[in-house]
Design a protein around this motif. Structure first.
Motif, PDB file in Angstrom:
ATOM      1  N   LEU A 116      28.856  39.849 -26.068  1.00 38.89           N
ATOM      2  CA  LEU A 116      29.416  40.722 -25.017  1.00 38.89           C
ATOM      3  C   LEU A 116      28.379  41.750 -24.568  1.00 38.89           C
ATOM      4  CD1 LEU A 116      33.031  41.328 -26.395  1.00 38.89           C
ATOM      5  CD2 LEU A 116      32.466  40.192 -24.243  1.00 38.89           C
ATOM      6  N   LYS A 117      27.595  42.240 -25.550  1.00 39.72           N
ATOM      7  CA  LYS A 117      26.542  43.201 -25.224  1.00 39.72           C
ATOM      8  C   LYS A 117      25.439  42.535 -24.407  1.00 39.72           C
ATOM      9  CE  LYS A 117      25.514  47.103 -28.038  1.00 39.72           C
ATOM     10  NZ  LYS A 117      25.122  47.623 -29.353  1.00 39.72           N
TER      11      LYS A 117
ATOM     12  N   GLN B 237      29.071  50.397 -21.795  1.00 38.15           N
ATOM     13  CA  GLN B 237      29.864  51.523 -22.288  1.00 38.15           C
ATOM     14  C   GLN B 237      31.184  51.041 -22.914  1.00 38.15           C
ATOM     15  OE1 GLN B 237      30.468  54.670 -19.475  1.00 38.15           O
ATOM     16  NE2 GLN B 237      31.492  55.993 -20.980  1.00 38.15           N
ATOM     17  N   GLN B 238      31.823  50.054 -22.269  1.00 40.05           N
ATOM     18  CA  GLN B 238      33.078  49.511 -22.806  1.00 40.05           C
ATOM     19  C   GLN B 238      32.854  48.837 -24.168  1.00 40.05           C
ATOM     20  OE1 GLN B 238      34.100  47.095 -19.415  1.00 40.05           O
ATOM     21  NE2 GLN B 238      35.667  48.547 -18.696  1.00 40.05           N
ATOM     22  N   VAL B 239      31.763  48.080 -24.284  1.00 36.59           N
ATOM     23  CA  VAL B 239      31.447  47.406 -25.550  1.00 36.59           C
ATOM     24  C   VAL B 239      31.230  48.449 -26.651  1.00 36.59           C
ATOM     25  CG1 VAL B 239      29.755  45.975 -26.769  1.00 36.59           C
ATOM     26  CG2 VAL B 239      30.456  45.360 -24.458  1.00 36.59           C
TER      27      VAL B 239
ATOM     28  N   ILE C 205      34.626  50.124 -27.659  1.00 34.12           N
ATOM     29  CA  ILE C 205      35.551  49.272 -28.443  1.00 34.12           C
ATOM     30  C   ILE C 205      35.024  49.026 -29.846  1.00 34.12           C
ATOM     31  CG2 ILE C 205      36.563  46.952 -28.596  1.00 34.12           C
ATOM     32  CD1 ILE C 205      36.605  46.960 -25.469  1.00 34.12           C
ATOM     33  N   PHE C 206      33.716  48.778 -29.964  1.00 29.19           N
ATOM     34  CA  PHE C 206      33.144  48.401 -31.270  1.00 29.19           C
ATOM     35  C   PHE C 206      32.418  49.566 -31.939  1.00 29.19           C
ATOM     36  CE2 PHE C 206      33.442  44.561 -28.691  1.00 29.19           C
ATOM     37  CZ  PHE C 206      34.112  43.701 -29.550  1.00 29.19           C
ATOM     38  N   TYR C 207      32.785  50.777 -31.583  1.00 27.21           N
ATOM     39  CA  TYR C 207      32.113  51.980 -32.070  1.00 27.21           C
ATOM     40  C   TYR C 207      32.129  52.052 -33.601  1.00 27.21           C
ATOM     41  CZ  TYR C 207      30.900  56.964 -32.320  1.00 27.21           C
ATOM     42  OH  TYR C 207      30.287  58.168 -32.585  1.00 27.21           O
TER      43      TYR C 207
ATOM     44  N   GLU D  31      42.763  51.801 -26.283  1.00 20.60           N
ATOM     45  CA  GLU D  31      43.114  51.882 -24.856  1.00 20.60           C
ATOM     46  C   GLU D  31      42.127  51.098 -24.001  1.00 20.60           C
ATOM     47  OE1 GLU D  31      43.208  56.069 -24.176  1.00 20.60           O
ATOM     48  OE2 GLU D  31      45.228  56.323 -25.052  1.00 20.60           O
ATOM     49  N   THR D  32      40.834  51.226 -24.334  1.00 24.74           N
ATOM     50  CA  THR D  32      39.788  50.500 -23.584  1.00 24.74           C
ATOM     51  C   THR D  32      39.964  48.994 -23.755  1.00 24.74           C
ATOM     52  OG1 THR D  32      38.282  52.348 -24.005  1.00 24.74           O
ATOM     53  CG2 THR D  32      37.295  50.305 -23.215  1.00 24.74           C
TER      54      THR D  32
END
Length: 823
Positions: A82-83, A96-98, A101-103, A158-159
């Motif tokens: 995905l990255k 930013q979304q990736v 979510i995977f922070y 949420e994301t």
């Protein structure tokens, strides 16, 4: 998702409270575990080849760590592609979304992989000198990564949800992440949603903290690991406290004016006198206010809700004195004979229900009778209480409750007064705040059902029916001479009722009453004794007839354990209350004749003979009596309401016992003609009369330890190991019995016997402390307390195995450790 959140909230509550409870249950010294109570007996080392409890806990935790690492790996698997595509011409998600979510997933994965790789060889090459505390200390020191994860958790969810709705490709990925099974597992992979996997790190912190508790319980104080594990636990608990507000929605919504968390201290159903009529209310005592609510009527299928009737800030609450009582609502008290007549009606209904349960096609009538009994018990609940409990808002109104027991009133008053000793501020809730607080009551409540018998699972805890004979002997521990008397209460029809009162022993510090009472029991499980100082104040006469103006000097209760009181002999006990000791004796007379436990002394029989002797003589794996009774129950008793709970006729059971003991040719004919409850009773009697319980005296302390473990993986590891440790004849008899009871429970809609009911019936029979265990514990507590503490754990042990997926003899006997994949 909601269920998982509930589970972790329960874990959090346990972990944060455990430290306080710990001192009450265990203490450590001299390198061994010393027990304060008999509930958690010492697990003395060598179950089999010295495999210690600590190793079992660590092995189970290792297994769950492997699964957790696989879950984190499953999350990382789609992160990389995905990255990579985020910078391409057709991105699925933005960078930013990736990252949102995977922070921190990568960091958490690396921490646990390093921990797992370091712990594994220590467990594989185990000896008593192995130290692992430094590994847990290091793991705890890295919890800051989890703090960052928790702070981002809500945004991540949420994301992920928004991206899933906006992108079909991501939706498919997020719903079908593949998690590898453990190395020793036959299961290759399982599909799990991203939402479920993102929740795992939150769950994991609480799991790790529970394991630290278990490890400390089984680590001697002088072992090098002990201070390191203590330090790791301290760090983990501080961390949990810091994030508790953030992951517990129940507490964030409910705060006091000082910004502290508002906690529920006590709740229960009370009868309020409102507009000169009696109303049933659910009353909630919070750390800063008392809230009175009623259950709202909702449409079918909707959750029950509470409606707040009133609340009083504890800073403004006072207890009304008798001088103020003129303004209190008048109490309508029914004549005693009307109350007694209703009790007789309920008793008759209960008998009819028991008869109808045995009748063919009697269920519809049972349901009608239960409905009628519910109405009558509800009427009794409203009209029996007569003891007033008044509370007053110094800036507003007064309110009056009626209680059936002065014990209850004293508990409510003491709980409120204890909270009022703190620096409380008055609070005025806005309509929205009041609505949020009232809504939270449904989740926070500890008392769920109105206290009537029909709301209780009477198959599980039927209590005692019959007559309790009590002699109140004497009391000591008073500092001044006084006029003293005692009252006796038992729970009846779902709530406590005062049943007897001694005479007043005047002007003494050591009263000797020596008075005997016969108390009728209706499903009773507890006896309460209250000691009063009699106050002669002429100004208080002619006030409310039901007001008890005498001062409670002490109060306490004992469990009416059938194992102790159901004997011909008097059982003497002492109840301690605020430094006062009251000595009493009791014995119980049942309405039904209980079965006599007189094991056979003939080694040629089967009752009272060791199980290995019987199987060797019969050349069988499972005793013939067990096989035949199970077969007959499954053939024609599996649909019988209350099978194994309803007693068979004592003479029938004794006749069956005789034919099995003498091995006559008429066994099969007799079985086919015999009442099915007698056959079920014969099977129970066989297990009860074994010289040693089926799960053995030797392993009893270990079963008590295993069921008390907090971490599910450690518990699984230990409980399976204990089964492997049983002698083969015992294990080969236990497993088919287990399968049989599961088949009985499958018919619960018809026979009303759940797994819990069956565990309640069989648990204390298959697993009980040996006489030597009881003798050892008796210097700490009474035999009565040993039973009352242990029976619950015995039920839980059998329930654990009943709720477990099928267990095969061959699978158990393999040398590999058995791990659970349900983490």
């Amino acid at each position: 998702m909601e269920e998982e959140e509930e589970e972790v909230l329960c874990y959090l509550d346990r972990v944060l409270e455990e430290e306080e409870e710990e001192g009450e249950v265990f203490e450590y010294g001299d390198g061994e575990l010393d027990h304060i109570t008999p509930t958690h007996r010492q697990f003395k080392g060598d179950i089999e080849k010295g495999l210690e409890m600590k190793k079992l806990v660590l092995s189970g935790f290792l297994a769950s760590e492997e699964i957790y690492i696989n879950q984190l790996e499953a999350l990382l698997l789609p992160m990389r592609p995905l990255k990579a595509t985020a910078t391409s011409s057709q991105p699925v998600l933005t960078i930013q979304q990736v990252e949102t979510i995977f922070y921190k997933i990568q960091d958490i994965f690396e921490i646990h992989k390093e921990f797992y790789d370091a712990l594994l060889p220590n467990v594989q090459q185990w000896d008593e000198k192995v130290t692992v505390g430094h590994l847990f200390q290091k793991l705890a020191s890295q919890l800051g990564v989890y703090k960052a994860f928790v702070d981002n958790y809500k945004v991540a969810l949420e994301t992920a949800e928004k991206c899933s709705q906006a992108n079909v490709q991501f939706h498919q990925i997020s719903e079908n992440l593949k998690v590898k099974g453990p190395k020793d597992s036959k299961d290759c992979t399982t599909n799990v949603s991203m939402e479920a996997l993102l929740y795992k790190p939150i769950d994991r912190v609480t799991r790790s903290t529970l394991v630290l508790h278990d490890l400390l319980k089984h680590t001697p104080k002088d072992h090098p690991d002990f201070p390191l594990l203590q330090d790791a636990l301290r760090i983990s608990q501080n961390f949990l406290s810091s994030i508790n507000e953030e992951i517990d929605p129940r507490r964030t919504a409910v705060t006091t004016p000082k910004g502290e968390a508002r906690q529920l201290v006590k709740d229960g159903f009370l009868v309020e006198v409102s507009e000169s009529s009696r109303k049933l209310r659910h009353v909630f005592l919070f750390t800063d206010l008392l809230l009175c609510a009623k259950m709202k009527k909702t449409s079918v299928g909707r959750h029950q809700q509470y409606e707040c009737k009133w609340y009083i800030p504890l800073a403004d609450l006072t207890f009304q004195t008798l001088d103020d009582s003129d303004s209190s609502p008048s109490i309508q008290v029914l004549p005693e004979h009307e109350i007694e007549e209703m009790k007789i009606k309920i008793s008759v209904l209960k008998s009819e229900i028991q008869k109808e349960k045995k009748a063919p096609k009697g269920q519809s009538r049972v349901d009608r009778l239960r409905k009628k009994m519910n109405e009558q018990e509800s009427w009794l609940l409203l009209h029996s209480p007569t003891i007033p409990f008044r509370v007053h808002n110094k800036h507003g109104k007064s309110y009056q409750f009626l209680l059936s027991s002065d014990y209850e009133r004293s508990e409510w008053r003491e709980s409120i007064q204890k909270l009022q000793k703190k620096d409380l501020q008055t609070c005025l809730l806005s309509p929205v705040e009041l609505q949020v607080l009232t809504s939270s009551c449904f989740k926070l409540r500890t008392v769920h059902n109105i206290p009537v018998t029909s709301n209780k699972d009477d198959e599980e805890t039927p209590g005692l029916y019959g007559f309790l004979h009590v002699i109140v002997h004497s009391a000591k521990g008073f500092t001044d001479s006084a006029n003293l008397y005692c009252t006796l209460e038992v729970d009846s029809y779902g709530y406590f009722v005062s049943k007897a009162k001694t005479r007043v022993f005047r002007d003494t510090m050591e009263p000797h009453w020596n008075e005997e009472f016969e108390i009728e029991l209706e499903g009773s499980q507890f006896l309460r004794i209250l000691c009063y100082e009699n106050c002669y104040d002429k100004s208080l006469l002619n006030k409310d007839d039901n007001e008890i103006v005498d001062k409670i000097m002490g109060k306490g209760q004992v469990q009416l354990d059938p194992q102790t009181v159901q004997s011909k002999n008097w059982h003497m006990d002492v109840i301690e209350m605020n430094g006062i000791k009251v000595e009493f004796s009791m014995k119980f007379t049942s309405r039904d004749l209980s079965l006599k436990r007189t094991p056979s002394k003939k080694q040629s029989g089967v009752f009272g003979v060791k199980i290995n002797v019987v199987t060797k003589r019969e050349r069988s794996k499972v005793p013939y009596i067990v096989r035949q009774c199970i077969e007959e129950v499954e053939k024609r008793g599996i649909d019988e309401v209350g099978i194994y709970r309803i007693s068979g006729v004592a003479t029938d059971i004794q006749a069956l016992k005789l034919v099995f003991d003498t091995n006559t040719k008429d066994i099969l004919v007799m079985l086919s003609d015999m009442d099915i409850n007698a056959i079920a009773g014969t099977l129970k009697l066989y297990f009860r009369e074994l010289p040693e319980p089926l799960l053995t005296d030797r392993l009893y302390p270990a079963f008590m330890e295993g069921i008390a473990l907090s971490d599910p993986a450690a518990k699984e590891n230990c409980m399976m190991h204990l089964l492997r440790s049983l002698p083969d004849p015992n294990l080969m008899t236990f497993l088919p019995l287990l399968d049989h009871l599961k088949r009985v429970a499958e018919k619960e809609p018809v026979n009303k016997m759940s797994l819990h009911n069956l565990a309640t019936v069989f648990g204390p029979t298959l697993l009980r402390p040996s006489e030597s265990e009881i003798a050892k514990a008796q210097h700490i507590t009474s035999a009565s307390d040993i039973w009352s503490h242990d029976v619950m754990a015995q039920v839980q042990v059998l329930l654990y195995y009943l709720q477990h997926p099928p267990i095969s003899f061959a699978e158990l006997k393999r040398n590999t450790l058995y791990y659970s994949t349900d983490v």
